[in-house]
Scaffold this motif. Sequence first.
Motif, mmCIF file in Angstrom:
data_model
loop_
_atom_site.group_PDB
_atom_site.id
_atom_site.type_symbol
_atom_site.label_atom_id
_atom_site.label_comp_id
_atom_site.label_asym_id
_atom_site.label_seq_id
_atom_site.Cartn_x
_atom_site.Cartn_y
_atom_site.Cartn_z
ATOM 1 N N GLY A 34 5.332 2.497 -0.477
ATOM 2 C CA GLY A 34 4.960 1.358 -1.316
ATOM 3 C C GLY A 34 4.344 0.237 -0.503
ATOM 4 N N ALA A 35 4.025 -0.849 -1.213
ATOM 5 C CA ALA A 35 3.295 -1.943 -0.574
ATOM 6 C C ALA A 35 4.117 -2.684 0.479
ATOM 7 C CB ALA A 35 2.810 -2.917 -1.630
ATOM 8 N N THR A 36 5.428 -2.746 0.304
ATOM 9 C CA THR A 36 6.250 -3.414 1.329
ATOM 10 C C THR A 36 6.093 -2.679 2.652
ATOM 11 O OG1 THR A 36 7.836 -4.210 -0.297
ATOM 12 C CG2 THR A 36 8.630 -4.022 1.972
ATOM 13 N N ASP A 57 -3.672 -7.257 0.524
ATOM 14 C CA ASP A 57 -2.627 -6.696 -0.343
ATOM 15 C C ASP A 57 -3.220 -6.705 -1.752
ATOM 16 O OD1 ASP A 57 -0.578 -6.668 -2.226
ATOM 17 O OD2 ASP A 57 0.823 -7.805 -0.997
ATOM 18 N N ILE A 58 -3.541 -5.495 -2.263
ATOM 19 C CA ILE A 58 -4.245 -5.436 -3.556
ATOM 20 C C ILE A 58 -3.308 -5.036 -4.700
ATOM 21 C CG2 ILE A 58 -6.500 -5.009 -2.515
ATOM 22 C CD1 ILE A 58 -6.236 -2.043 -3.226
ATOM 23 N N VAL A 59 -1.992 -5.105 -4.449
ATOM 24 C CA VAL A 59 -0.983 -4.663 -5.423
ATOM 25 C C VAL A 59 -1.250 -5.176 -6.843
ATOM 26 C CG1 VAL A 59 1.461 -4.882 -6.057
ATOM 27 C CG2 VAL A 59 0.839 -4.401 -3.712
ATOM 28 N N GLN A 60 -1.480 -6.486 -6.959
ATOM 29 C CA GLN A 60 -1.592 -7.062 -8.309
ATOM 30 C C GLN A 60 -3.031 -7.067 -8.826
ATOM 31 O OE1 GLN A 60 0.986 -7.691 -10.138
ATOM 32 N NE2 GLN A 60 2.667 -7.854 -8.681
ATOM 33 N N GLY A 89 2.778 3.928 -12.646
ATOM 34 C CA GLY A 89 3.105 5.128 -11.882
ATOM 35 C C GLY A 89 4.563 5.037 -11.424
ATOM 36 N N PRO A 90 4.973 5.975 -10.549
ATOM 37 C CA PRO A 90 6.382 5.982 -10.098
ATOM 38 C C PRO A 90 6.691 4.933 -9.035
ATOM 39 C CG PRO A 90 5.151 7.784 -9.113
ATOM 40 C CD PRO A 90 4.199 7.102 -10.040
ATOM 41 N N LYS A 91 7.965 4.628 -8.894
ATOM 42 C CA LYS A 91 8.431 3.742 -7.822
ATOM 43 C C LYS A 91 8.582 4.563 -6.544
ATOM 44 C CE LYS A 91 10.775 0.625 -10.975
ATOM 45 N NZ LYS A 91 10.079 1.196 -12.149
ATOM 46 N N GLY A 92 8.536 3.864 -5.403
ATOM 47 C CA GLY A 92 8.775 4.557 -4.133
ATOM 48 C C GLY A 92 7.579 5.325 -3.598
ATOM 49 N N ILE A 93 6.400 5.045 -4.130
ATOM 50 C CA ILE A 93 5.178 5.644 -3.559
ATOM 51 C C ILE A 93 4.102 4.558 -3.491
ATOM 52 C CG2 ILE A 93 4.353 6.465 -5.828
ATOM 53 C CD1 ILE A 93 3.720 8.505 -2.687
ATOM 54 N N GLY A 94 3.363 4.579 -2.419
ATOM 55 C CA GLY A 94 2.291 3.608 -2.260
ATOM 56 C C GLY A 94 1.146 4.204 -1.483
ATOM 57 N N VAL A 95 0.072 3.437 -1.419
ATOM 58 C CA VAL A 95 -1.099 3.862 -0.649
ATOM 59 C C VAL A 95 -1.421 2.777 0.374
ATOM 60 C CG1 VAL A 95 -3.611 4.190 -0.796
ATOM 61 C CG2 VAL A 95 -2.106 5.360 -2.421
ATOM 62 N N LEU A 96 -1.680 3.236 1.576
ATOM 63 C CA LEU A 96 -2.178 2.347 2.628
ATOM 64 C C LEU A 96 -3.570 2.846 2.979
ATOM 65 C CD1 LEU A 96 -2.148 0.422 5.121
ATOM 66 C CD2 LEU A 96 -0.715 2.082 6.278
ATOM 67 N N PHE A 97 -4.551 1.987 2.786
ATOM 68 C CA PHE A 97 -5.922 2.322 3.172
ATOM 69 C C PHE A 97 -6.137 1.797 4.589
ATOM 70 C CE2 PHE A 97 -10.032 0.251 3.840
ATOM 71 C CZ PHE A 97 -10.922 1.302 3.689
ATOM 72 N N ILE A 98 -6.584 2.681 5.459
ATOM 73 C CA ILE A 98 -6.926 2.252 6.827
ATOM 74 C C ILE A 98 -8.347 2.722 7.101
ATOM 75 C CG2 ILE A 98 -6.348 2.331 9.278
ATOM 76 C CD1 ILE A 98 -3.539 3.042 8.643
ATOM 77 N N ALA A 130 -12.759 -4.592 3.605
ATOM 78 C CA ALA A 130 -11.384 -4.541 4.118
ATOM 79 C C ALA A 130 -11.211 -3.413 5.135
ATOM 80 C CB ALA A 130 -10.414 -4.330 2.963
ATOM 81 N N ASP A 131 -10.420 -3.677 6.157
ATOM 82 C CA ASP A 131 -10.056 -2.626 7.122
ATOM 83 C C ASP A 131 -8.724 -2.013 6.728
ATOM 84 O OD1 ASP A 131 -12.218 -3.016 9.163
ATOM 85 O OD2 ASP A 131 -11.397 -5.041 9.050
ATOM 86 N N PHE A 132 -7.878 -2.805 6.057
ATOM 87 C CA PHE A 132 -6.593 -2.321 5.565
ATOM 88 C C PHE A 132 -6.386 -2.841 4.135
ATOM 89 C CE2 PHE A 132 -5.959 -3.472 10.106
ATOM 90 C CZ PHE A 132 -5.709 -2.217 10.626
ATOM 91 N N ALA A 133 -5.761 -2.006 3.288
ATOM 92 C CA ALA A 133 -5.390 -2.461 1.942
ATOM 93 C C ALA A 133 -4.159 -1.685 1.506
ATOM 94 C CB ALA A 133 -6.531 -2.234 0.957
ATOM 95 N N VAL A 134 -3.316 -2.326 0.701
ATOM 96 C CA VAL A 134 -2.087 -1.636 0.254
ATOM 97 C C VAL A 134 -1.855 -1.844 -1.240
ATOM 98 C CG1 VAL A 134 -0.981 -2.002 2.499
ATOM 99 C CG2 VAL A 134 -0.473 -3.561 0.645
ATOM 100 N N PHE A 135 -1.285 -0.814 -1.874
ATOM 101 C CA PHE A 135 -0.796 -0.989 -3.246
ATOM 102 C C PHE A 135 0.338 -0.008 -3.536
ATOM 103 C CE2 PHE A 135 -2.942 2.560 -5.509
ATOM 104 C CZ PHE A 135 -4.000 2.858 -4.656
ATOM 105 N N SER A 136 1.024 -0.268 -4.675
ATOM 106 C CA SER A 136 2.216 0.510 -5.056
ATOM 107 C C SER A 136 1.992 1.216 -6.387
ATOM 108 C CB SER A 136 3.416 -0.425 -5.246
ATOM 109 O OG SER A 136 3.933 -0.835 -4.025
ATOM 110 N N GLY A 137 2.616 2.374 -6.559
ATOM 111 C CA GLY A 137 2.480 3.129 -7.804
ATOM 112 C C GLY A 137 3.104 2.448 -9.010
ATOM 113 N N HIS A 138 4.256 1.781 -8.793
ATOM 114 C CA HIS A 138 5.011 1.281 -9.955
ATOM 115 C C HIS A 138 4.427 0.025 -10.594
ATOM 116 C CE1 HIS A 138 7.412 -2.117 -8.154
ATOM 117 N NE2 HIS A 138 6.921 -1.557 -7.067
ATOM 118 N N LYS A 139 3.351 -0.513 -10.008
ATOM 119 C CA LYS A 139 2.709 -1.681 -10.643
ATOM 120 C C LYS A 139 1.568 -1.230 -11.544
ATOM 121 C CE LYS A 139 4.898 -4.604 -7.765
ATOM 122 N NZ LYS A 139 5.903 -5.580 -8.116
ATOM 123 N N ILE A 140 1.265 0.070 -11.531
ATOM 124 C CA ILE A 140 0.142 0.572 -12.343
ATOM 125 C C ILE A 140 0.614 1.725 -13.242
ATOM 126 C CG2 ILE A 140 -1.752 -0.217 -10.851
ATOM 127 C CD1 ILE A 140 -1.828 2.632 -9.613
#
Length: 383
Positions: free
Chosen positions: A71-73, A181-184, A210-219, A198-208
């Motif tokens: 997730g995003a954290t 941080d593109i979560v919201q 989707g499920p909790k406990g999964i996220g994406v980190l773009f590098i 962006a060189d890095f970006a993050v978001f979480s599944g449960h804000k869209i």
Amino acid sequence: MEEKRFVYLDYNATTPLREEVAEEMIKYLNVGNPSSPHWSGREAKSALDSAREKIAELIEADIHEIIFNSGATEGNNTVIKGIVFYEMKKGRTPFIISTKVEHSSVLRPLEFAREMGAKVELIGVDSYGLPDPDDFRKAIKKNGKPSLISVMLVNNETGVIMPVEEIAKIAKENDVLFHTDIVQGVGKVRINLKEIGADFAVFSGHKIYGPKGIGVLFIRKQTPLEPLLHGGKQEDGLRAGTQNVSGAVGIAKALELCENEREEEMRRLRKIQRIFEEMILEIDGTKINGHPEFRIPTTSNVLFKGIEGETLLMALDLEGIAVSIGSACSAESKTPSHVLMAMGLSQEEAQSSIRFSFGLFTKEDDIYYTVEKIKKIVSRLRR
Ligand SMILES: Cc1ncc(COP(=O)(O)O)c(C=O)c1O
């Protein structure tokens, strides 16, 4: 007896899992280990690869730039600590510029970075919640080239859309890495990480949805970063640990649905937000916190002068209406919102503000019901 009505207006805290997403996920709950070199592992790897391809396509990235995590954290911690450790390994003092209104999963790692000897500069915001891009230029001029600039795309408490493209441009002009941080923002505003720069970006599944406990980190490819988790070689060696295959399938499906429906859904929610805010502003002593224009259609942060936010929240909860004070993560600490304080609100005003966030299942009728209840509660509390 009349059945109790439940209205959920806390979509920024989390969103319900969509049925279409759950249906996809169920197929992959019982799969092999994607790293195993046999039929069972191949089946899992193929599902993981498809999810990665889908996400890469939707955010205009390359498949090698998509890292699955929890997730995003975790994503924000990975980027900030990863840069700090990388710089320290090279014998340099890390220097990070960010803003005062970031989520705690950015601000706390920055505090940790400071304790580790890094230099951290936090840029303030105006009364609308916007940072001035020029302040980033000034901070670079004063302190020298930073190792990283980190600015969120959309603020979770106010819904304010930040000028990330402009700030990323300043980062590029100075040859500095840029994290967002593109979560919201995901599913609400168009995301093109190439355009943002962006060189890095993050978001979480449960804000869209989707499920909790999964996220994406773009590098972005070939961007140097020390991994947070060491272990196996999963995720190109950047995030050790057996992947959450059904979670990855779920977040990909959720993102696909959000993107396909985004424009129409945001038009619908903009109307809901307008109705809500017009009605709320009829109540004496109310004010919308945040920018009138640069704000997503799904968030209205409202100041109720002279009313304790906590009391209003609890009274609404008794009526079956779920809202929040600031971010869900800081709700327990009862400290006034750092975001609203940075915007110049007094401690009392910050503690008299409530966040309403709308989403897929919010209907116009929910808004009428909520405002009617608020009016009654506010007049009772002011008596
Ligand atoms: C802007 C922002 N960043 C990061 C996070 C952390 O996300 P998670 O709890 O999924 O790790 C949140 C969650 O509220 C958020 O709103």
